[in-house]
Design an enzyme around this catalytic site. Structure first.
Site, PDB file in Angstrom:
ATOM      1  N   ARG A  93       0.698  -0.934  -0.004  1.00  0.00           N
ATOM      2  CA  ARG A  93       0.014  -0.031   0.052  1.00  0.00           C
ATOM      3  C   ARG A  93       0.925   1.402   0.174  1.00  0.00           C
ATOM      4  NH1 ARG A  93      -2.829   0.308   4.954  1.00  0.00           N
ATOM      5  NH2 ARG A  93      -1.731   2.083   5.584  1.00  0.00           N
ATOM      6  N   TYR A 110     -13.677  17.020 -15.678  1.00  0.00           N
ATOM      7  CA  TYR A 110     -14.621  15.538 -15.685  1.00  0.00           C
ATOM      8  C   TYR A 110     -15.682  15.715 -14.793  1.00  0.00           C
ATOM      9  CZ  TYR A 110     -15.095  10.537 -14.714  1.00  0.00           C
ATOM     10  OH  TYR A 110     -16.089   9.403 -14.737  1.00  0.00           O
ATOM     11  N   ASP A 126      -4.981  18.830 -14.364  1.00  0.00           N
ATOM     12  CA  ASP A 126      -5.334  17.209 -14.930  1.00  0.00           C
ATOM     13  C   ASP A 126      -4.783  17.405 -16.478  1.00  0.00           C
ATOM     14  OD1 ASP A 126      -6.418  15.191 -16.055  1.00  0.00           O
ATOM     15  OD2 ASP A 126      -8.136  15.200 -14.362  1.00  0.00           O
ATOM     16  N   LYS A 133      -6.430   6.446 -19.320  1.00  0.00           N
ATOM     17  CA  LYS A 133      -6.624   6.903 -20.845  1.00  0.00           C
ATOM     18  C   LYS A 133      -5.228   6.785 -21.662  1.00  0.00           C
ATOM     19  CE  LYS A 133     -10.445   8.402 -18.699  1.00  0.00           C
ATOM     20  NZ  LYS A 133     -11.296   7.299 -18.130  1.00  0.00           N
TER      21      LYS A 133
END
Ligand code: LCS
Length: 392
Positions: A57, A110, A182, A207
């Site tokens: 993690r 988004y 972004d 993407k």
């Protein structure tokens, strides 16, 4: 030597984790935890006095390979791999904001990014002002004494609006405000926001970076150590971490980013012209067309116009719906940036959770159709769009 390499050489050779077998490709370290040689070693790793791995993690060699590569591609200090693009956005918001803070954000981000600012983060006392950040004065006017973050998407999803990163960062610096960009629509191949003054850059790696529509992933890149140290605990403690297998696939996809983007962009340029000249098309938004409102800024800021196009048909939503139901090669699906051409309807899909008023303010009209151009043969994509437009 590595710093002098061109993009395609760098993206293949950057990162890497040497192992005892000399693996050319960093393997998938499918382990949740790493053994310590002894108690002293474990304590030294936890204290940060020695390099190494503790627990997946926190980090993992497969994830580190991807992080190091993307940090290098973005000219950043270090990167933080995340479970999804939204996990990357959440790392930034949770690290940079606290109750009483204010965010200035683009009004055409988004959908989920807009939604979490307006709901979850609002619930925790964070206020947001959404403006059209393609206009510098709108950003200046939205800044308040408690503004801690300016959050941009450029080109924005799905309006393809382009913000002047450098000019906005100059304003932000005067007010000591962090700027996060972004960079999903461009990838580091077309735009490097940190070089333009941004503090943080993030991607949905789902993407263009991965490019093969087979993983969901995200990454945050910090410009310096101070920023990295601020961001890292959010990923580690809130559990926004990647999985090693997901990181392996993203790293593999990343190796061909340059050639995929070149090809998709070449297709997109021709498709944008085809659409703009089509009698059934009302308008086309593509940064490579002189008709784009920020065409000159795009030429200055991006090294190419990319592979995302939005357009509207003269027949409005009904015509767009018929067209989307009629495509045969293009796939009717959300997401973007893969090798296959995807078509979708933002008002009823990616941005459906926003109010109609918020969508209209941001320019997301009911008739807007978004196309993510893939790397198929350009003639085949155009033939498909032509036949679908013929039915609409
Ligand atoms: N940022 C941008 C610009 C995006 O387009 C997306 C997802 C995200 C962040 C979130 O990334 P994820 O968590 O999905 O990896 N965009 C999507 C879209 O346009 N259609 O489906 C997802």
């Amino acid at each position: 030597m590595k710093s002098k390499l061109g993009f395609n050489s760098q993206v293949i050779h950057a990162g890497g984790q040497k192992d005892q077998w000399g693996s050319v490709v960093t393997p998938i370290y499918q382990t949740s935890t790493f053994s310590f040689r002894d108690v002293e070693h474990g304590a030294a790793l936890f204290a940060g006095e020695e390099d190494g791995y503790i627990y997946s993690r926190f980090c993992n060699p497969t994830i580190a390979d991807l992080e190091n590569t993307i940090a290098e591609m973005e000219n950043g200090y270090k990167a933080i791999g995340c479970a999804s693009g939204m996990a990357a956005v959440s790392v930034v918001f949770t690290a940079c904001l606290s109750a009483g803070a204010h965010v200035v954000a683009h009004n055409a981000l988004y959908g989920a990014t807009l939604t979490i600012l307006g709901t979850i983060f609002k619930k925790f006392g964070v206020e947001s002002t959404f403006v059209d950040t393609t206009v510098l004065d709108n950003v200046k006017n939205a800044i308040q004494p408690n503004t801690k973050l300016i959050f941009l998407e450029t080109p924005a999803n799905p309006t393809i609006g382009i913000c002047d990163i450098q000019a906005i960062c100059e304003v932000a610096k005067q007010h000591n405000i962090t700027v996060c960009v972004d960079n999903t629509f461009c990838s580091p191949y077309l735009q490097k926001p940190l070089d333009l003054g941004a503090d943080i850059v993030l991607h949905s790696m789902t993407k263009f970076i991965n490019g093969h529509a087979d993983i969901v992933g995200g990454i945050v890149v910090a410009k310096n150590k101070e920023e990295y140290d601020r961001l890292l605990p959010s990923m580690r403690n809130l559990g926004f971490n990647m999985d090693p297998h997901q990181a392996f696939l993203a790293r593999r996809g990343l190796k061909t980013l340059g050639i995929r983007m070149e090809r998709a962009q070449e297709n997109a340029g021709k498709i944008a012209v085809f659409l703009e000249n089509h009698p059934k098309v009302k308008s086309v938004l593509y940064p490579g067309l002189p008709s784009h409102p920020q065409y000159h800024l795009a030429q200055r800021q991006m090294s190419g116009p990319g592979a995302m196009i939005s357009f509207e048909l003269k027949g409005g939503f009904e015509a767009g719906k018929t067209m989307m139901n009629s495509v045969e090669l293009a796939v009717l699906a959300v997401s973007l940036g893969g090798i296959e051409t995807l078509i979708q309807h933002p008002a009823s899909m990616t941005h459906s959770k926003l109010s109609k008023e918020a969508r209209e303010k941001a320019g997301i009209t009911d008739g807007l159709v978004r196309l993510s151009v893939g790397i198929e043969e350009m003639e085949d994509i155009i033939a498909d769009l032509e036949q679908a437009l013929g039915k609409s």
